[in-house]
Design a protein around this motif. Structure first.
Motif, PDB file in Angstrom:
ATOM      1  N   SER A  59       0.831  -1.202   0.000  1.00  0.00           N
ATOM      2  CA  SER A  59       0.000   0.000   0.000  1.00  0.00           C
ATOM      3  C   SER A  59       0.867   1.254   0.000  1.00  0.00           C
ATOM      4  O   SER A  59       0.539   2.258  -0.641  1.00  0.00           O
ATOM      5  CB  SER A  59      -0.919   0.006   1.227  1.00  0.00           C
ATOM      6  N   TRP A  60       1.974   1.207   0.708  1.00  0.00           N
ATOM      7  CA  TRP A  60       2.907   2.346   0.789  1.00  0.00           C
ATOM      8  C   TRP A  60       3.354   2.776  -0.611  1.00  0.00           C
ATOM      9  O   TRP A  60       3.487   3.962  -0.902  1.00  0.00           O
ATOM     10  CB  TRP A  60       4.097   1.937   1.648  1.00  0.00           C
ATOM     11  N   PHE A  61       3.590   1.781  -1.491  1.00  0.00           N
ATOM     12  CA  PHE A  61       4.083   2.073  -2.835  1.00  0.00           C
ATOM     13  C   PHE A  61       2.966   2.142  -3.878  1.00  0.00           C
ATOM     14  O   PHE A  61       3.248   2.261  -5.078  1.00  0.00           O
ATOM     15  CB  PHE A  61       5.105   1.016  -3.253  1.00  0.00           C
ATOM     16  N   GLY A  62       1.718   2.069  -3.436  1.00  0.00           N
ATOM     17  CA  GLY A  62       0.612   2.133  -4.380  1.00  0.00           C
ATOM     18  C   GLY A  62       0.394   0.849  -5.147  1.00  0.00           C
ATOM     19  O   GLY A  62      -0.179   0.868  -6.249  1.00  0.00           O
ATOM     20  N   LEU A  63       0.810  -0.268  -4.582  1.00  0.00           N
ATOM     21  CA  LEU A  63       0.635  -1.571  -5.223  1.00  0.00           C
ATOM     22  C   LEU A  63      -0.577  -2.290  -4.646  1.00  0.00           C
ATOM     23  O   LEU A  63      -1.041  -1.969  -3.555  1.00  0.00           O
ATOM     24  CB  LEU A  63       1.884  -2.429  -5.003  1.00  0.00           C
ATOM     25  N   GLU A  64      -1.071  -3.274  -5.391  1.00  0.00           N
ATOM     26  CA  GLU A  64      -2.199  -4.069  -4.921  1.00  0.00           C
ATOM     27  C   GLU A  64      -1.710  -5.212  -4.037  1.00  0.00           C
ATOM     28  O   GLU A  64      -0.578  -5.676  -4.173  1.00  0.00           O
ATOM     29  CB  GLU A  64      -2.978  -4.616  -6.123  1.00  0.00           C
ATOM     30  N   ASN A  65      -2.557  -5.651  -3.150  1.00  0.00           N
ATOM     31  CA  ASN A  65      -2.148  -6.652  -2.170  1.00  0.00           C
ATOM     32  C   ASN A  65      -2.229  -8.088  -2.682  1.00  0.00           C
ATOM     33  O   ASN A  65      -1.633  -8.981  -2.072  1.00  0.00           O
ATOM     34  CB  ASN A  65      -3.000  -6.526  -0.900  1.00  0.00           C
ATOM     35  N   ASP A  66      -2.953  -8.315  -3.756  1.00  0.00           N
ATOM     36  CA  ASP A  66      -3.197  -9.699  -4.170  1.00  0.00           C
ATOM     37  C   ASP A  66      -2.478 -10.075  -5.464  1.00  0.00           C
ATOM     38  O   ASP A  66      -2.831 -11.057  -6.108  1.00  0.00           O
ATOM     39  CB  ASP A  66      -4.697  -9.935  -4.336  1.00  0.00           C
ATOM     40  N   ARG A  67      -1.470  -9.309  -5.852  1.00  0.00           N
ATOM     41  CA  ARG A  67      -0.730  -9.638  -7.069  1.00  0.00           C
ATOM     42  C   ARG A  67       0.725  -9.980  -6.746  1.00  0.00           C
ATOM     43  O   ARG A  67       1.336  -9.355  -5.881  1.00  0.00           O
ATOM     44  CB  ARG A  67      -0.753  -8.470  -8.063  1.00  0.00           C
ATOM     45  N   PRO A  68       1.304 -10.958  -7.456  1.00  0.00           N
ATOM     46  CA  PRO A  68       2.738 -11.214  -7.304  1.00  0.00           C
ATOM     47  C   PRO A  68       3.537  -9.961  -7.666  1.00  0.00           C
ATOM     48  O   PRO A  68       3.207  -9.255  -8.630  1.00  0.00           O
ATOM     49  CB  PRO A  68       3.015 -12.351  -8.293  1.00  0.00           C
ATOM     50  N   THR A  69       4.599  -9.700  -6.893  1.00  0.00           N
ATOM     51  CA  THR A  69       5.331  -8.442  -7.033  1.00  0.00           C
ATOM     52  C   THR A  69       6.817  -8.695  -7.248  1.00  0.00           C
ATOM     53  O   THR A  69       7.454  -9.431  -6.489  1.00  0.00           O
ATOM     54  CB  THR A  69       5.157  -7.573  -5.776  1.00  0.00           C
ATOM     55  N   LEU A  70       7.344  -8.075  -8.286  1.00  0.00           N
ATOM     56  CA  LEU A  70       8.771  -8.123  -8.582  1.00  0.00           C
ATOM     57  C   LEU A  70       9.398  -6.800  -8.178  1.00  0.00           C
ATOM     58  O   LEU A  70       8.925  -5.733  -8.556  1.00  0.00           O
ATOM     59  CB  LEU A  70       9.002  -8.373 -10.076  1.00  0.00           C
ATOM     60  N   LEU A  71      10.479  -6.879  -7.394  1.00  0.00           N
ATOM     61  CA  LEU A  71      11.269  -5.704  -7.024  1.00  0.00           C
ATOM     62  C   LEU A  71      12.511  -5.660  -7.898  1.00  0.00           C
ATOM     63  O   LEU A  71      13.270  -6.637  -7.952  1.00  0.00           O
ATOM     64  CB  LEU A  71      11.665  -5.773  -5.546  1.00  0.00           C
ATOM     65  N   VAL A  72      12.721  -4.537  -8.574  1.00  0.00           N
ATOM     66  CA  VAL A  72      13.879  -4.360  -9.455  1.00  0.00           C
ATOM     67  C   VAL A  72      14.722  -3.212  -8.915  1.00  0.00           C
ATOM     68  O   VAL A  72      14.205  -2.116  -8.682  1.00  0.00           O
ATOM     69  CB  VAL A  72      13.447  -4.052 -10.905  1.00  0.00           C
ATOM     70  N   PHE A  73      16.010  -3.450  -8.694  1.00  0.00           N
ATOM     71  CA  PHE A  73      16.903  -2.351  -8.295  1.00  0.00           C
ATOM     72  C   PHE A  73      18.336  -2.725  -8.651  1.00  0.00           C
ATOM     73  O   PHE A  73      18.704  -3.893  -8.688  1.00  0.00           O
ATOM     74  CB  PHE A  73      16.780  -2.039  -6.806  1.00  0.00           C
ATOM     75  N   GLY A  74      19.133  -1.703  -8.915  1.00  0.00           N
ATOM     76  CA  GLY A  74      20.523  -1.954  -9.283  1.00  0.00           C
ATOM     77  C   GLY A  74      21.507  -1.029  -8.620  1.00  0.00           C
ATOM     78  O   GLY A  74      22.709  -1.109  -8.859  1.00  0.00           O
ATOM     79  N   GLY A  75      21.026  -0.106  -7.785  1.00  0.00           N
ATOM     80  CA  GLY A  75      21.917   0.830  -7.124  1.00  0.00           C
ATOM     81  C   GLY A  75      22.107   2.090  -7.941  1.00  0.00           C
ATOM     82  O   GLY A  75      21.561   2.252  -9.036  1.00  0.00           O
ATOM     83  N   SER A  76      22.915   3.003  -7.396  1.00  0.00           N
ATOM     84  CA  SER A  76      23.135   4.275  -8.076  1.00  0.00           C
ATOM     85  C   SER A  76      24.062   4.127  -9.267  1.00  0.00           C
ATOM     86  O   SER A  76      24.025   4.912 -10.209  1.00  0.00           O
ATOM     87  CB  SER A  76      23.718   5.299  -7.093  1.00  0.00           C
ATOM     88  N   LEU A  77      24.930   3.115  -9.234  1.00  0.00           N
ATOM     89  CA  LEU A  77      25.847   2.853 -10.344  1.00  0.00           C
ATOM     90  C   LEU A  77      25.657   1.420 -10.817  1.00  0.00           C
ATOM     91  O   LEU A  77      25.352   0.527 -10.044  1.00  0.00           O
ATOM     92  CB  LEU A  77      27.294   3.058  -9.888  1.00  0.00           C
TER      93      LEU A  77
END
Length: 358
Positions: free
Chosen positions: A178-196
């Motif tokens: 909810s904090w990120f505006g996502l739905e609670n009942d869907r599988p969620t992928l987090l993508v991140f790679g850092g600043s560099l």
């Protein structure tokens, strides 16, 4: 008691130092803590933000290997050693704890000159030059990686922030999405790679976005503060939330079922501590430590790995999407990742610091 912490440049050096500082203060609020760093590293932002004193000394970049080029910098190195020595004298330091980076080499040498106890913490399986030097000056060497390369080293884990080690992803998941505006009942992928080093991950994930959304997956994608993209996914459901930076990575971890990310030592330590499986994309340069970090997690069943050159939208669709579609597989990988994590390294190292200093 007064402790000086030396570690700078990247979050991989700074965050464990700050986690140790927090643990020391929990054990004894009267402990004096000073961090030393250089003006070119992330410590100039991260250390003051956590409320600790920061002393800046000249940066003396050293090659990764013991080469003749080391002989060309005695003057600059001597100046940095003198600068750290002044900090040790001014703070009346009882002990120095080093985590690597440009500032660690002069810090180790200054502490040796003063005859004070030295502790070395190395988070990577392949130590850098600074910590290889530091390990020769002390018997107190600790690692965040089992079977590290430093002699006499004791495996203790990597100190992590309290908001990470106390995170319960299961109970926090709905709030985090909810904090990120996502739905609670869907599988969620987090993508991140850092600043560099995030460009290839950003490009591949954004290109795979239509297929991920068509399959009912939502994505939380952290670009990194120094990265931009030419085009963003159009709004709609499932959500594809694109952010330049997130200062609550604990909530990002809680919101996700799987991560797509680099495999730095700190990232691997955090993801295994919270039990979040990941598809790791080791940086293609450096001394290969990111591949070793990921191999341990992959062999333990807590993730999968792909070379940077092989990462593509098709690879994500063929390898990441099937995991997100299989809740049982996600659960098994989460349990496997958790078995590899350590949550007590901060307090364990803090107790070692107090014991050795006394």
């Amino acid at each position: 008691m007064r402790v000086v912490l030396a570690g700078g440049g990247t979050a991989g050096h700074i965050e464990p130092a700050l986690a140790l500082a927090d643990a020391l203060r929990r054990l004894d609020p009267s402990i004096g803590i000073t961090c030393v760093g250089t003006e070119r590293g992330l410590e100039t932002r991260l250390v003051p933000a956590r409320g600790y004193e920061l002393e800046l000394v000249p940066a003396v970049p050293l090659p990764r290997a013991m080469t003749p080029s080391l002989l060309t910098m005695p003057g600059r190195l001597a100046g940095a050693i003198n600068a750290v020595s002044a900090v040790l004298d001014r703070t009346k330091a009882d002990i120095l704890v080093g985590f690597g980076g440009y500032v660690a080499t002069p810090a180790y040498l200054a502490a040796r000159r003063r005859g004070m106890p030295i502790i070395v913490h190395e988070a990577n399986p392949r130590p850098g030059l600074a910590n290889r030097l530091g390990a020769r000056l002390t018997d107190h060497v600790f690692t965040g990686f089992p079977d590290g390369a430093l002699p006499k080293a004791e495996y203790i884990g990597t100190p992590l922030r309290q908001d990470i080690v106390t995170l319960d992803r299961l109970s926090t998941g709905d709030k985090a999405r909810s904090w990120f505006g996502l739905e609670n009942d869907r599988p969620t992928l987090l993508v991140f790679g850092g600043s560099l080093g995030a460009q290839s991950i950003n490009q591949a994930a954004l290109a795979a976005a239509p297929a991920l959304r068509a399959a009912g997956m939502q994505v939380l994608h952290v670009l990194g503060p120094k990265n931009t993209v030419e085009a963003e996914p159009p709004p709609g459901d499932p959500q594809y939330v694109l952010l330049p930076y997130v200062d609550r990575m604990d909530l990002a971890y809680a919101a996700a079922d799987l991560a797509l990310c680099r495999s730095g030592a700190l990232t691997c330590a955090e993801l295994t501590a919270v039990g979040l499986p990941a598809a790791y994309v080791p940086l293609p340069h450096g001394n290969g430590e990111q591949r070793l970090n990921a191999e341990r997690v992959v062999q333990g069943g807590g993730g999968l790995m792909v070379d940077d050159a092989e990462l593509s939208p098709d690879w994500i669709i063929q390898n990441v999407l099937p995991i997100l579609r299989d809740p049982e597989r996600v659960a098994v990988m989460s349990e496997a990742a958790s078995r590899l994590g350590r949550k007590d390294a901060d307090i364990s190292l803090a107790r070692k610091v107090l014991e050795i200093a006394r």
